[in-house]
Structures are given as C-alpha cells and as structure tokens.
Motif scaffolding. Structure first.
Motif: not given
Length: 658
Positions: A528-538, A563-572
């Motif tokens: 759930e914390a990952l899905y917030q899509d915050d770079a620092v938290v994720g 799947q989330y690696i492909s979905d997110t735009a944050h390098d971190k």
C-alpha cells in the motif's frame, strides 16, 4: 611366421620402429585372422605403442574397422588398441567411445610402471576414467540418453571403489554423477554410517548442487538417518531446514525434550535453528510445539511423513548399553521403556525452547561478548572527524562509527560529539539516528527507551528525518528478530506517518525486522505504501517488500513488483523494487531461471534487465557456479546499458563470494 617376425621386430637394436608392414597387414584381405590377432595383441602394449603410436595412428581407421568386425575374435582388443592410439593423439572423447567397445578387457587396474617408459598405462586408465565420469555426469545433468556400455563402465568404477572401501570417494562420485543408489550403497556398507552420513550432509549443503537434486539427496539421507540406531539429530535438522519441513523439526524436538537425556540436544538444535533458519521457519516450529504442549497426556504417535528414528534392538542388554552410550540415539527406546515420552512438553522446557528459538539467549550472549571485546580505536574516528570538511564525509564518518560499533552498545562517539553530530542535515540526520540501531543491535528490551528522544511523538517536524531514522534504527535493533510487539509498533508508525522521511524509515525498519518472515499483513501494508507512488516512500517500500518475502520465490509478489516497475515513472521506486525482487530469489538457484529469462527478454527496459542480473546474483550467491559467471560476463560484454554491465560485474562477486 607372423609371430616369429613380430618377435624379431621387437628385439631389434634400438627398440621397435616403423610398424608400417604390420599395420598394412591388418587391412590386407589376404592376411589371416590369426595373424591379425597376433599383430593386435602385440601392439596392445605400451612398450611397443610408446615408440610407434604416431605411425600406428595413420592406420587408426583400419584398427577401428577390425573392432567392429563381429567375425574377428580379438575385436575387443582392437577397440582397446584404437582407444590407446586416440588417447595418444589427444582425442579423449574418441578414446572413451572406442574403449567402450573393449568392455571388460579394459582393466581399471593399471599395469605397473615400465622401467624405461614410466606409468603410461596408469596415465591412460586414469584419463579414461576421468573422461567417462565427466561424460556420464554431463549426460545425466542434460537428461540425455546414456549409452548402456558407459553405464556399465561407470558401475565398474563404483564397484572398484566399493571393493577398496573408499566410501567417501564413492559418495563424492555419486553426488557428481547423481547416483542416489550408490550413496545409499556406500552408507550401508560403511563401518561408520553415522559419520559418513553427517559428512555427506555437510558436503551436500556446501556443494553447488541444484536445489531439485539437492532435495532428493537430502530426502535419501534423512531416510538413512532414520534407519540408524543412533541418528545424528543435528544433521537431520540441517537437512530439514533445507527441505523446508518445520513440522518434522518440531517433531524431533518434541521427542527429544520428552526424554530427560535428549533435552540438552534439543536445546543445541534450537540454537542451530536460530542461526540457520528463517523467521518464518522458526515461527512454524513454535506453533507446532505450542500445539503439542496443549495436547492431553497420551502415548505420542508419529505424524504422517515425519522423520522418526528407528528404535534400536529390543533386547534389554542392548537397550541399556545404547542408552548409556548415546542418550539421543536411544531416545525412542528409553522413552518407550520408561514412559517418559508420554504427555505434553513440560512448561519450563517449552519456555526455554521458545527463548532459544526466538534468539533471546543467542542475542544476549552475543551482546555480552561484543561489549566485553570492543576494541574499537576511537583515535581513528577522532582524527577522521577533525579532518571532515564536507557533508558527504560527515555522513560517512557517522556511518563508519555505526559499523565499527555494531552490537557493542557503545555510543560514546555520538555522545561526546553532540555539537558536531547536530551539524547533520536532511538525510544525513536520518542516517546519524539510524546508526543507533547498528550500535544497539540486539538491545531489544530497552529499544524504545534508547530511541525515545528521536521517535515520533505528537506532531513530527516539517520533514521528519530524525523520526524516520529512529524507526529505521528500531528495525535494525530487531533485525531478523522482529517480535510481534516490534512489528506491530512499526506498522502503527507507518500507518500514522505524515511525512515521506518517516514512512521511508518505517518501511525499512519493517523490512529488516520482519526479514524472511513472509508475513502477508506486513507485505500488504508495504505494498500500500508503494502504491502511493511517492519516490522516497516507494524506494524503501520496494526494498522492504523483498526483505519480508526474502527467499520465498512468491509468484504473486514477483508479478506485482515487476508490473509496478513498468507502471511507475520514479527512478527511485524502480531501484527499490530492483533490490526487492532480487531478494525474492535469494538462494533459490535454478528455480529462479524462468523469472530471469523473462526479465532478460525485456529489450526495451534496462531496469528489468538489471533486475534479472541482480536476481542471478542473489539466487546463486556463494555457489561459485561457473556457468552463471559465464552468463554474467556475457552480459558485461554484450548488453548496451552501462548499468546492466555494472550490476553484472557486481553479480560475479556475489556468485563467487565464498
């Protein structure tokens, strides 16, 4: 006449030379089979062949045709001669194929060394044996059809070593060639089967065997252990850890603690379990023991599939002798005669087992040792501190202090330099507080008190670096030993956190505290914390998800994270997930290959290829497998992405780390 000529030729001054006339006779249809047999017999001798093989080699095809001629009585000797010539030419696979036609005529006992030409036959025999074993081993691993003649030759090699009572060599060869029947045969023939089995367990656990075959070997070893009158329960439990059978380990502990003579051994096994097993494995053992403790007094019955020692001979004299000599081995016998195994586990024994399994005793003694044997040179730290001029080196000095004092509870450097430490800003402040977790690792009873000045209370400051660092420190104190209370505290802090830095610290703290626990609630909260899509938290959540599910090879976790690696735009976040995914594969060796193949096919995504390389590093860490190293070096040479190349080089170090 041919016999006379051959004798004259052999006896000529300077030794036998120019065998051409005899070789031509072998291919001449007018030469009788009797004469050909004499020629082949004569040349099947290193005294002749050493001087003439390079000339005989011109007629190798002729000799081979004779070896295939069923009407030729000495066709097996012709095959042996052809094999020796091929060996002299350096064609070892060809020499092996030819020698298979010689069947029993090829002797595994080398002839004595010749006074002039040396141990030529010994060198030849050893090379053929080596080639046969390597060929057989490769065919077995590839699942290829094995020539019946090669099978027979390898069986003869095993028989030879069994006759010589080289049982350890037989076991080693059996592991190489995947012959479980020969391992069993060697153990049963040995005068000291228990010692041989224990040595074999150590060899298997430290070997480069793939997991599937290793599991089959360990199953066989467990069965052989259970057939002994005096099993080695420590080695059995090592097998069961690798086979992931906590129920069987609990059954062994249960049987041991119900017998007064087996209690100490149960404690020793529990110490080993804490050192070698995952949190999840130990938790399952605890549950099984707790369940056993609640059962009403009765005569225990073995659970289905459980590993139980075979009782020794039933005569009274034998039983009493065995009990005195080896309490653990005669456990079941003595338990059955005295009735000690009836009923539940005594509460004090169960509590002691739980303390050991939970690591409380180990951590306590480790801390005492580290506190008493802390020889850190504080002058080095002082000199480094005095020369520090930049934020980067300030951060490095603080981290170095934490690593130098891991588990010693000595935080003098931080206390004596509070003003200097307070110069840390932002993430350097986070790291400075987090190092307290390293210094006080294992100091669990006072963890909250130690970190109280830094832990979140009421409203956090604007950024929360100090509070986030304290939560990470709290996780480090409980690293790989997260109690229910510690996990619950970190989960609540993650749920109530208001800043990214605090959530970052809470995620990392949860990850290290719940390391390898495979806890679904913890994993779900991190997701759930990952899905917030915050770079620092994720970034922290992705890493922590892998820590919690370490070595699980959980397919759902793999799919979600990829799947989330492909979905997110944050390098971190991608980098955090890369680390987390590699941890899923830890120690799973060839089982991870489908995932790696899938990720390596991602031609358009460098981060997924990096993840594949990192998964190989973790899956084969310490295995030393040469084929994996070759694949990684190929990625270094061929992949167009510099980061993939960099991780492939690092991965080589992980694979060869032992």
């Amino acid at each position: 006449m041919t016999s006379f000529l051959l004798n004259q030729w052999r006896a000529r001054p300077g030794g036998p030379q120019d065998p051409t006339p005899f070789m031509r006779s072998l291919g001449d249809a007018s030469t009788t089979n009797r004469d050909k047999e004499l020629i082949v017999k004569t040349f099947d001798d290193w005294e002749i062949l050493t001087c003439t093989w390079f000339e005989v080699a011109d007629y190798l095809s002729t000799i081979e045709r004779l070896s295939e001629d069923k009407s030729f009585c000495e066709r097996q000797r012709a095959a042996l001669l052809a094999s020796k010539v091929a060996y002299s030419l350096g064609d070892y696979p060809g020499a092996l194929q030819l020698v298979l036609g010689a069947d029993e005529l090829f002797s595994l006992h080398a002839r004595p060394a010749h006074a002039e030409y040396g141990p030529q036959d010994e060198l030849y025999v050893n090379k053929i044996i080596e080639q046969a074993v390597d060929t057989y081993k490769q065919a077995n691993r590839d699942g290829a059809t094995i020539d019946a003649r090669l099978q027979k030759l390898v069986d003869r090699i095993f028989d030879l070593n069994m006759e010589a009572k080289e049982y350890r060599y037989v076991v080693g060869l059996a592991l190489d060639t995947r012959r479980l029947d020969q391992i069993e045969r060697a153990v049963k023939a040995s005068d000291e089967p228990a010692n041989l089995l224990s040595e074999t367990v150590s060899k298997v656990l430290g070997s480069q065997l793939d997991r599937a075959f290793r599991s089959r070997v360990l199953d066989v070893l467990l069965r052989l252990f259970s057939e002994l009158a005096e099993p080695d329960f420590v080695s059995m439990c090592q097998c069961l850890i690798k086979l992931e059978k906590p129920g069987d380990v609990a059954d062994i502990l249960n049987r041991l603690v119900k017998n007064k003579d087996g209690e100490l051994l149960a404690y020793q096994i529990s110490f080993d379990l804490y050192e070698n097993a995952t949190q999840q494995f130990i938790q399952q053992i605890e549950k099984a023991l707790a369940l056993e403790a609640t059962k009403p007094p009765s005569t225990p019955t073995p659970s289905a599939g459980a590993v139980t020692p075979t009782p020794p001979a039933e005569d009274e004299a034998s039983s009493s002798t065995s009990t005195e000599d080896s309490p653990a081995g005669s456990l079941e016998s003595s338990a059955n005669t005295s009735g000690a195994s009836s009923g539940s586990i005594p509460p004090d024994v169960l509590n002691a087992l739980r303390r050991i399994l939970r690591g409380e005793e180990t951590i306590k003694h480790h801390m005492q040792f580290l506190i008493k044997n802390n020889h850190t040179d504080m002058l080095i730290l002082k000199n480094i501190k005095d020369s520090v001029r930049m934020a980067c080196t300030h951060n490095a000095t603080v981290i170095a202090n934490g690593l130098m004092h891991v588990g010693t509870t000595c935080d003098d450097f931080l206390r004596d330099n509070l003003e200097w430490i307070s110069k840390a800003t932002n993430w350097n402040k986070f790291n400075a507080v987090a190092t307290l977790g390293l210094i006080h690792r294992g100091h669990e009873a006072n963890a909250l008190k130690l970190l109280d000045p830094y832990l979140p209370k009421g409203e956090a400051d604007q950024f929360g670096y100090k509070e986030g660092g304290s939560l990470y420190a709290y996780g480090l104190i409980h690293a790989n030993h997260g109690s229910d209370a510690a996990i619950d505290y970190l989960q609540k802090q993650l749920a109530g956190a208001t800043t990214a830095a605090v959530r970052h610290g809470a995620c990392l703290g949860l990850g290290v505290a719940a390391l390898g626990s495979h806890s679904e609630p913890v994993y779900s909260q991190l997701r759930e914390a990952l899905y917030q899509d915050d770079a620092v938290v994720g970034e922290a959540a992705g890493t922590a998800m892998g820590l919690v599910m370490a070595a699980s090879l959980d397919n759902n976790a793999f799919r979600e994270m990829v799947q989330y690696i492909s979905d997110t735009a944050h390098d971190k976040i991608q980098r955090g997930l890369r680390t987390g995914l590699s941890l899923l594969a830890y120690g799973r060796m060839e089982e991870v290959e489908p995932w790696v193949s899938e990720l390596l096919e991602a031609k358009s995504s460098a981060i997924l290829r990096q993840t594949a390389v990192c998964m190989l590093a973790m899956a084969y860490a310490g295995s030393g497998k040469a084929d994996v190293v070759r694949r990684l070096l190929a990625k270094v040479a061929a992949d167009p992405n510099q980061d993939v190349k960099r991780f492939a080089v690092i991965a080589v170090g992980f694979v060869l780390s032992k």
